[in-house]
Design a protein around this motif. Structure first.
Motif, short mmCIF file in Angstrom:
data_model
loop_
_atom_site.label_atom_id
_atom_site.label_comp_id
_atom_site.label_asym_id
_atom_site.label_seq_id
_atom_site.Cartn_x
_atom_site.Cartn_y
_atom_site.Cartn_z
N MET A 1 58.61 -2.61 2.27
CA MET A 1 57.64 -1.64 1.76
C MET A 1 56.43 -2.33 1.10
O MET A 1 56.60 -3.12 0.18
CB MET A 1 58.34 -0.75 0.72
CG MET A 1 57.44 0.28 0.05
SD MET A 1 57.12 1.69 1.10
CE MET A 1 58.72 2.51 1.04
N GLY B 1 53.77 2.74 -2.31
CA GLY B 1 55.12 2.23 -2.15
C GLY B 1 56.06 2.62 -3.27
O GLY B 1 57.28 2.73 -3.05
N GLY C 1 53.49 5.74 2.65
CA GLY C 1 54.76 6.18 2.11
C GLY C 1 55.21 7.54 2.62
O GLY C 1 56.40 7.76 2.84
#
Length: 216
Positions: free
Chosen positions: A53, A62, A36
């Motif tokens: 994601m 995420g 991330g």
């Protein structure tokens, strides 16, 4: 051209997704990230329209990445793509502003369609995940039912009809066909619904509908 970013700590998963999307007309993979934190850095450096994601990743997961991406001046649309059907992590990602999610074993055509749909401003939920989301909401959001119903009272009867179909995962075209309306009229209704409920996207509006018991 829809610019996408793939975020997953598994390099083989990213390569497989890149192969799927690069073969789709009108879509290009503009960036990839292994977690991330890297995803947010890349999104700051170059514009992307849609992010696929992963949920569980090292450093920044995420969920937190979704929050950070949506705080950017030009936030991308985020779709959670996970091996998990639905759990607290995925629910939190949707609540944080992701516009949908799919399972990693989804048909390649569904992944391409998800990118196209969310780039057009709509939501994309895997059917089994949508059912689990409803169950999760019923189990954990009873305390918000009264507040949700109060907000839904702001809607006209027609807007409520649109919201019910929206919450069931229908696209603008499907809502228009079901209610005998123009698709442009549906888009206008959806915009008013989001404003009345004070939410930013269709998924969050659907959560309000389910919290209030508008759908079952």
């Amino acid at each position: 051209m829809i610019r996408t970013m793939l975020v997953d700590d598994d390099r083989l998963v990213r390569l497989a997704l890149a192969d799927i999307l690069d073969d789709a007309p009108g879509i290009t993979v503009a960036a990839q990230a292994s977690d991330g934190a890297e995803a947010v850095e890349r999104a700051r450096a170059q514009h992307v329209d849609v992010v696929l994601m992963d949920v569980r990743m090292p450093r920044v997961d995420g969920i937190e990445a979704t929050r950070r991406l949506l705080a950017l001046p030009r936030p991308p649309k985020v779709v959670v793509l996970t091996t998990f059907d639905l759990d607290q992590y995925v629910y939190d990602a949707l609540a944080a502003g992701a516009v949908g999610f799919l399972l990693k074993d989804s048909d390649p055509a569904e992944i391409v369609r998800a990118v196209e749909v969310v780039a057009d401003g709509q939501a994309m939920l895997h059917p089994s995940a949508a059912r689990r989301l409803i169950e999760h909401c019923h189990a954990t959001t009873r305390r918000r039912t009264s507040a949700a119903r109060s907000r839904l009272d702001r809607l006209t009867p027609r807007e409520s009809e649109v919201l019910v179909l929206l919450a069931e995962g229908a696209s603008n075209a499907e809502i228009a066909a079901a209610l005998g309306m123009r698709e442009s009229t549906v888009k206008a209704h959806v915009s008013r619904i989001l404003a009345a409920l004070e939410v930013g996207n269709r998924v969050q509006a659907a959560l309000y509908a389910r919290d209030a018991g508008l759908t079952g």
